[in-house]
Scaffold this motif. Structure first.
Motif, PDB file in Angstrom:
ATOM      1  N   ASP A 139      -4.034   4.018   2.586  1.00 24.71           N
ATOM      2  CA  ASP A 139      -5.467   3.736   2.817  1.00 24.71           C
ATOM      3  C   ASP A 139      -5.697   2.300   3.299  1.00 24.71           C
ATOM      4  O   ASP A 139      -6.827   1.873   3.474  1.00 24.71           O
ATOM      5  N   ARG A 150      -9.613   2.049  -5.967  1.00 19.02           N
ATOM      6  CA  ARG A 150      -8.752   1.776  -4.805  1.00 19.02           C
ATOM      7  C   ARG A 150      -7.371   1.273  -5.224  1.00 19.02           C
ATOM      8  O   ARG A 150      -6.417   1.345  -4.456  1.00 19.02           O
ATOM      9  N   ASP A 184      -1.948  -1.395  -3.762  1.00 21.34           N
ATOM     10  CA  ASP A 184      -2.311  -0.672  -4.987  1.00 21.34           C
ATOM     11  C   ASP A 184      -1.290  -0.935  -6.096  1.00 21.34           C
ATOM     12  O   ASP A 184      -0.244  -1.560  -5.876  1.00 21.34           O
ATOM     13  N   ASP A 217       0.851  -1.200   0.000  1.00 22.46           N
ATOM     14  CA  ASP A 217       0.000   0.000   0.000  1.00 22.46           C
ATOM     15  C   ASP A 217       0.880   1.240   0.000  1.00 22.46           C
ATOM     16  O   ASP A 217       1.647   1.459   0.928  1.00 22.46           O
ATOM     17  N   THR A 218       0.760   2.067  -1.041  1.00 22.02           N
ATOM     18  CA  THR A 218       1.634   3.258  -1.109  1.00 22.02           C
ATOM     19  C   THR A 218       0.956   4.547  -0.666  1.00 22.02           C
ATOM     20  O   THR A 218       1.617   5.561  -0.516  1.00 22.02           O
ATOM     21  N   ASN A 219      -0.379   4.537  -0.489  1.00 24.22           N
ATOM     22  CA  ASN A 219      -1.021   5.808  -0.118  1.00 24.22           C
ATOM     23  C   ASN A 219      -1.679   5.767   1.262  1.00 24.22           C
ATOM     24  O   ASN A 219      -2.453   6.652   1.616  1.00 24.22           O
TER      25      ASN A 219
HETATM   26 CA    CA Z   1      -3.543   1.950  -1.229  1.00 25.65          CA
END
Ligand code: CA
Ligand code: GLC
Length: 522
Positions: free
Chosen positions: A24, A73, A28, A20-22
């Motif tokens: 959330d 997403r 992704d 997960d890079t953001n």
């Molecule tokens: Ca993400």
């Protein structure tokens, strides 16, 4: 046949759980791009990506709402194209997941199809003539839309079956033949989706429930015919694109339907489970369990005929696992898993490594089902990268599935620094595979075994692979004069006419400096 398959080793990425890079809490596409070097470092030069399309996620994305748009997403279509491009720069290929058998019940085609009013999509799905018409042999949803009819589902209730027609028509009031224009239109719609992504740079597809298209097609002849038509399109317009079937019947998938590869997985109690999972009907675990009770014949009886029948037309894909089954750690200890992987990555065909299996991630028991995972949820938890927050998966506070809480949880970091790790075995053996043509997909293969006995092994060109799954020392007679040890797990000793093997060990030997015909005597 795309030549690149012969030396490919796949890595399966379940995108929501990879990286997960953001923040959330959901993996992704940018995360996959960031980790391409990691995947390449394993020796994997191709990726199978589970569905990344827009979806309400009632079945982890296998309920597609829009085949031509990436789920927000995960990112955007541009991100996915960037993933193709970055992968290609590194000499890697990306297969998308194609779900041709069903859509989400929120797909616009279905929203039209379930209306009382007729449209182009009326026959895109399979509705009975009226809601009072519900033959019990079909799985269907009854009385839940304005159209007067019940519809067939392919998997979960939220996954109405697309209409490719019926091979044998038992209810002519509502079953269409496969050559009905509306059924042919479904095939064209799927081809259109394939072309859309191939034109953007995808390298092919893993095909979900590939045998499920035509109904009342017991021998799968009509379903195979559709795939052969699709293969013709690939051969003509996209000769480098590859298709792998989730079918688990190489004769049908490869010979009849024209797939380049077919999964070898835990379907219908086949040889796969007798090797790598629950074993035989007497309750013995798969043969790599050190209790010594399994019989290699249970595997060879199933596998060898399928291999012989399909080997000139395509590849059988051995897999460490996928997102639908408990991880191997649920059944075997680490020593047994090392042997199992040594086999998976030295067999003919095209091997697949499921994310996290290279570090021995656990199957997480008793998780509450997430997005239609149910018992599969435990094999879908976030990738374990390092000792940081959420084991490096996400900087967010609430990952969409919990990460392993065990203080000794394996991570990429701790496995890479451990010379005795499963990671080391995986990367070593994949490297040996790439370095030697004999070990590639279509290299020669000949089993060395006696029913009911261990060790067993096989010969591939100038190499011989031997396995002792037993919990005790054992030996096997082979003409081993002058052979060179290439790799071992455990301790093995090569004498002139036999190889001595410690409990749960593996060895690869090579006849490098002998002429080919001298290796022929066993
Ligand atoms: Ca993400
Ligand atoms: C395949 C997928 C599985 C999915 C099912 C329905 O078996 O691997 O995850 O739930 O098809 O699409």
């Amino acid at each position: 046949m795309p030549q690149w398959l012969n030396d490919s080793v796949f890595y399966e990425i379940y995108p929501q759980s990879f990286y997960d890079t953001n923040g959330d809490g959901i993996g992704d596409i940018n995360g996959i791009i960031e980790k391409l070097d990691y995947v390449k470092g394993l020796g994997c030069n191709a990726i199978w990506l589970n569905p990344v399309y827009d979806s309400p996620f009632m079945d982890a994305g296998y309920d597609v709402r829009d085949y031509k748009n990436v789920a927000p997403r995960y990112g955007t279509n541009d991100d996915l194209v960037r993933l193709f491009d970055e992968a290609h720069k590194k000499g890697m290929k990306i297969l998308l997941d194609l779900v041709p058998g069903h859509t989400s019940d929120t797909h616009p085609w279905f929203l039209e199809s379930k209306k009382a009013q007729k449209s182009e999509y009326t026959n895109r799905y399979i509705f009975t003539k009226s809601v009072w018409d519900a033959p019990p042999q079909y799985r269907m949803m009854c009385g839940i839309c304005e159209r007067d009819g019940n519809y067939l589902v392919n998997y979960f209730s939220s996954q109405p079956a697309l209409n490719y027609g019926f091979h044998e028509i038992t209810h002519p009031e509502w079953q269409l033949p496969c050559d009905h224009p509306d059924c042919l239109a479904t095939v064209e719609a799927i081809k259109d989706i394939m072309r859309f992504w191939l034109d953007k740079g995808a390298d092919g597809f893993r095909v979900d429930m590939a045998d499920s298209l035509v109904k009342n097609d017991d021998e799968k002849v009509a379903t195979a015919k559709i795939w052969r038509g699709i293969r013709e399109m690939l051969d003509k317009d996209y000769p480098e694109a590859a298709m792998v079937a989730e079918w688990c019947n190489p004769e049908r998938a490869i010979n009849n339907a024209g797939f380049h590869m077919d999964f070898y997985l835990d379907h219908h109690g086949n040889g796969y489970s007798r090797l790598f999972r629950y074993g035989d009907d007497e309750g013995n675990k798969g043969i790599f369990n050190p209790n010594g009770k399994g019989d290699i014949k249970n595997f060879t009886d199933e596998y060898l005929p399928a291999y012989e029948l399909s080997k000139n037309n395509g590849y059988i894909s051995f897999m460490t696992n996928n997102h639908d089954m408990p991880r191997m750690t649920h059944y075997f200890g680490m020593d047994a898993i090392k042997l199992a992987y040594a086999m998976i990555f030295t067999m003919p065909g095209v091997p697949f490594l499921y994310y996290g299996d290279e570090i021995g991630m656990k199957y997480q028991e008793n998780l509450v089902s997430k997005e239609g995972g149910f018992s599969r949820t435990g094999s879908r938890t976030p990738m374990q990268w390092n000792s940081g927050k959420n084991l490096g998966f996400s900087a967010g506070d609430t990952p969409y599935l919990p990460v392993d809480t065990d203080e000794n949880a394996p991570t990429v970091e701790n496995q890479q620094n451990n010379p005795d790790s499963i990671y080391k075995v995986v990367t070593d053996i994949i490297a040996i595979r790439h370095a030697n043509d004999d070990l590639h997909g279509n290299g020669d293969f000949e089993m060395i075994f006696e029913p009911g006995k261990f060790p067993f092994g096989y010969k591939r060109g100038k190499f011989v692979m031997l396995f002792n799954p037993l919990g005790k020392d054992s030996e096997i007679e082979i003409n081993a004069k002058g052979v060179k040890k290439v790799y071992e797990i455990g301790t093995t000793e090569v004498a002139d006419n036999k190889v001595k093997m410690s409990a749960q060990s593996f060895v690869t030997v090579s006849y490098t400096h002998l002429r080919a015909h001298e290796t022929d005597s066993y």
